[in-house]
Design a protein around this motif. Structure first.
Motif, short mmCIF file in Angstrom:
data_model
loop_
_atom_site.label_atom_id
_atom_site.label_comp_id
_atom_site.label_asym_id
_atom_site.label_seq_id
_atom_site.Cartn_x
_atom_site.Cartn_y
_atom_site.Cartn_z
N UNK A 149 -8.33 2.78 11.11
CA UNK A 149 -8.98 3.60 9.15
C UNK A 149 -9.74 1.77 9.15
N UNK A 150 -10.16 1.35 9.90
CA UNK A 150 -10.61 0.14 8.81
C UNK A 150 -10.20 -0.79 8.03
N UNK A 151 -8.73 -0.33 8.71
CA UNK A 151 -7.68 -1.58 8.34
C UNK A 151 -6.92 -2.68 9.23
N UNK A 163 7.29 -8.84 4.58
CA UNK A 163 5.62 -8.28 3.58
C UNK A 163 6.76 -8.88 2.13
N UNK A 164 8.46 -9.86 1.90
CA UNK A 164 8.02 -9.73 -0.10
C UNK A 164 7.51 -10.93 -0.95
N UNK A 165 6.42 -11.18 0.17
CA UNK A 165 5.61 -12.49 -0.67
C UNK A 165 4.67 -12.20 -0.99
N UNK A 166 4.04 -11.18 -0.87
CA UNK A 166 3.17 -10.23 -0.82
C UNK A 166 3.14 -8.80 -2.32
N UNK A 167 1.99 -9.00 -2.71
CA UNK A 167 2.21 -7.48 -2.66
C UNK A 167 0.89 -6.34 -3.20
N UNK A 168 1.57 -5.24 -3.78
CA UNK A 168 -0.53 -4.20 -3.34
C UNK A 168 -1.24 -4.52 -4.10
N UNK A 169 -2.05 -5.19 -3.26
CA UNK A 169 -3.65 -5.21 -4.56
C UNK A 169 -3.62 -6.39 -4.46
N UNK A 184 -10.73 -14.27 8.12
CA UNK A 184 -11.74 -12.93 7.34
C UNK A 184 -10.08 -12.73 6.08
N UNK A 185 -10.88 -12.64 5.32
CA UNK A 185 -9.94 -11.61 3.75
C UNK A 185 -10.40 -10.43 3.51
N UNK A 186 -9.20 -10.19 2.75
CA UNK A 186 -9.60 -8.31 2.77
C UNK A 186 -8.14 -8.46 1.48
N UNK A 187 -8.01 -7.24 1.17
CA UNK A 187 -7.20 -6.08 -0.31
C UNK A 187 -5.47 -5.69 0.60
N UNK A 188 -4.52 -6.05 -0.07
CA UNK A 188 -3.50 -5.42 0.83
C UNK A 188 -3.44 -3.91 -0.16
N UNK A 189 -3.92 -2.90 0.90
CA UNK A 189 -3.86 -1.51 0.41
C UNK A 189 -2.44 -0.70 1.00
N UNK A 190 -1.78 -1.54 1.63
CA UNK A 190 -0.31 -0.77 1.98
C UNK A 190 0.55 -2.18 1.69
N UNK A 202 -10.93 -4.66 3.84
CA UNK A 202 -11.37 -3.69 5.26
C UNK A 202 -10.88 -5.03 6.54
N UNK A 203 -11.17 -4.06 7.57
CA UNK A 203 -10.50 -4.98 8.40
C UNK A 203 -10.94 -6.02 9.43
N UNK A 204 -9.48 -7.45 9.27
CA UNK A 204 -11.08 -8.31 10.01
C UNK A 204 -10.20 -8.30 10.83
#
Length: 415
Positions: A149-151, A163-169, A184-190, A202-204
């Motif tokens: 789905x593009x991710x 995934x503990x050290x990360x955050x949504x968004x 590449x880079x992107x935003x954590x959407x889930x 977006x997908x890297x």
């Protein structure tokens, strides 16, 4: 015809529970512990931490009957050096979000006020997560990537964090395992902490197993440092550098390691870790470490205790509690953090940890302003505003020999 409910729907009141429940955490246990230490105010020049690195003098037996006493020597002094790094938590909102919640007749809570009140807590949580990385900004290791789905749909079961050290968004970068190639880079959407899964949008392209998730803003992880976290200071590596010292030629600045070799926690391991500190710094040095660990390792320690426990029942009725609350490990008080690496136990001596600070934690301020307007594509004002919580600091340890750790521990099932 009888009046039915659909005819009175417009009259019904909608009930909103006035208390908001937060479905995530903002733990900052270790950073809060370090923050309590005395801070050193520094400029943008290197801060120096003077160290008596090696003993001096020349010990010998001598001939008192006219013998030559020879020459002498003295101790070696040197310095560890560090400079601040700067981090920010960026909070943005639209004017409609502000206007729609700016009165208790409109909303159960003022949205912008809540954003402001929790922004500092969120920054502290992020700083606590950064204290778990090794100074390169790495906050996760890719196990698998199944784009959909593009991710990027990435599982993170390789290291002890998931995934503990990360955050949504959060905006993150993906580098190859050597940290030399940016994919590449992107935003954590889930952000699924329980199942150790994130989606990046977006997908890297080209993401593979062993690739590393890196905090945004670290353009060259191998040379531009992040905060120096626990794995940076608590390391016995003989390659690389530590605060300006070569790890290869300066064994004095290496911490003490006990390798569990993927086995479960056993009682000799913590005692060995403590004894390694004593072997380096001696009996007269007042080192009283705390044993920091993930609750998974606290559970492993508790299970050892449960095997040897005896329950003595008093004549009166008593409740049953088969668990232990206050714990010490080889004399060290147990401290837990869910952000900790599940495969490590670190013996942290508070008195050797410190931080240099050029910019105290707080709002980014310019000309008395700390809230800034957003500009639209036309160059005019957009109906949105932004503010930043910032800090400029770096951590140091003034005696790595007073630090010890157990790593590659097996993790109890379920974690």
């Amino acid at each position: 015809m009888a009046l039915v409910e659909s005819q009175v729907t417009a009259l019904e009141l909608e009930r909103v529970i006035p208390k908001i429940r937060t479905l995530f955490e903002r733990d900052d246990k270790f950073f809060a512990n370090i923050k309590k230490r005395d801070v050193e105010k520094i400029s943008n020049r290197q801060m120096r931490v003077p160290l008596e690195l090696r003993p001096g003098g020349s010990f010998q037996y001598f001939n008192p009957d006219g013998g030559d006493l020879g020459r002498g020597g003295g101790p070696t002094f040197d310095k560890a050096v560090l400079t601040s790094v700067f981090v920010s938590e960026n909070i943005e909102y639209t004017k409609l979000a502000q206007w729609a919640t700016d009165d208790d007749r409109k909303s159960i809570v003022n949205g912008v006020r809540r954003l402001t009140a929790t922004a500092l807590d969120e920054l502290r949580r992020q700083l606590d997560a950064q204290m778990m990385q090794a100074g390169d900004g790495v906050i996760g290791v890719v196990t698998t990537d199944t784009p959909a789905g593009g991710s990027n749909v990435i599982t993170l079961t390789t290291d002890g964090f998931g995934a503990r050290l990360m955050r949504f968004g959060q905006t993150v970068q993906v580098f190859d395992t050597t940290l030399a190639t940016l994919r590449g880079s992107g935003v954590i959407t889930l952000w699924d902490v329980e199942n150790k899964t994130i989606n990046i949008t977006p997908q890297i392209a080209g993401v593979v197993a062993t690739d590393k998730i890196v905090t945004n803003g670290i353009t060259t992880p191998t040379s531009l440092p992040a905060l120096y976290g626990v794995p940076y200071h608590h390391s016995n590596a003989s390659t690389g550098t530590w605060l300006g010292f070569s790890r290869a030629t300066t064994p004095e600045i290496r911490a003490n390691r006990v390798n569990a070799a993927s086995a479960s926690l056993t009682l000799p391991l913590p005692r060995l870790a403590i004894n390694k500190i004593g072997n380096r710094v001696g009996l007269d040095n007042d080192f009283s470490p705390n044993a920091w660990m993930h609750p998974a390792q606290k559970q492993a320690y508790e299970e050892i205790g449960q095997l040897v426990s005896i329950i003595n029942k008093a004549p009166r009725e008593e409740s049953l509690n088969m668990y232990f609350d206050g714990m010490t490990l080889a004399g060290s008080p147990v401290k837990v953090s869910y952000n900790w690496d599940k495969t490590r136990i670190d013996f942290v001596t508070d008195s050797v940890w410190g931080r240099g600070e050029i910019l105290p934690i707080g709002f980014y301020t310019t000309d008395g302003r700390n809230i800034f307007e957003i500009r639209g594509a036309s160059g005019g004002v957009a109906t949105a505003e932004i503010f930043y919580m910032v800090v400029g600091m770096q951590t140091f340890v003034n005696n790595p020999a007073g630090c010890s750790f157990i790593d590659t521990l097996a993790v109890p099932s379920g974690y």
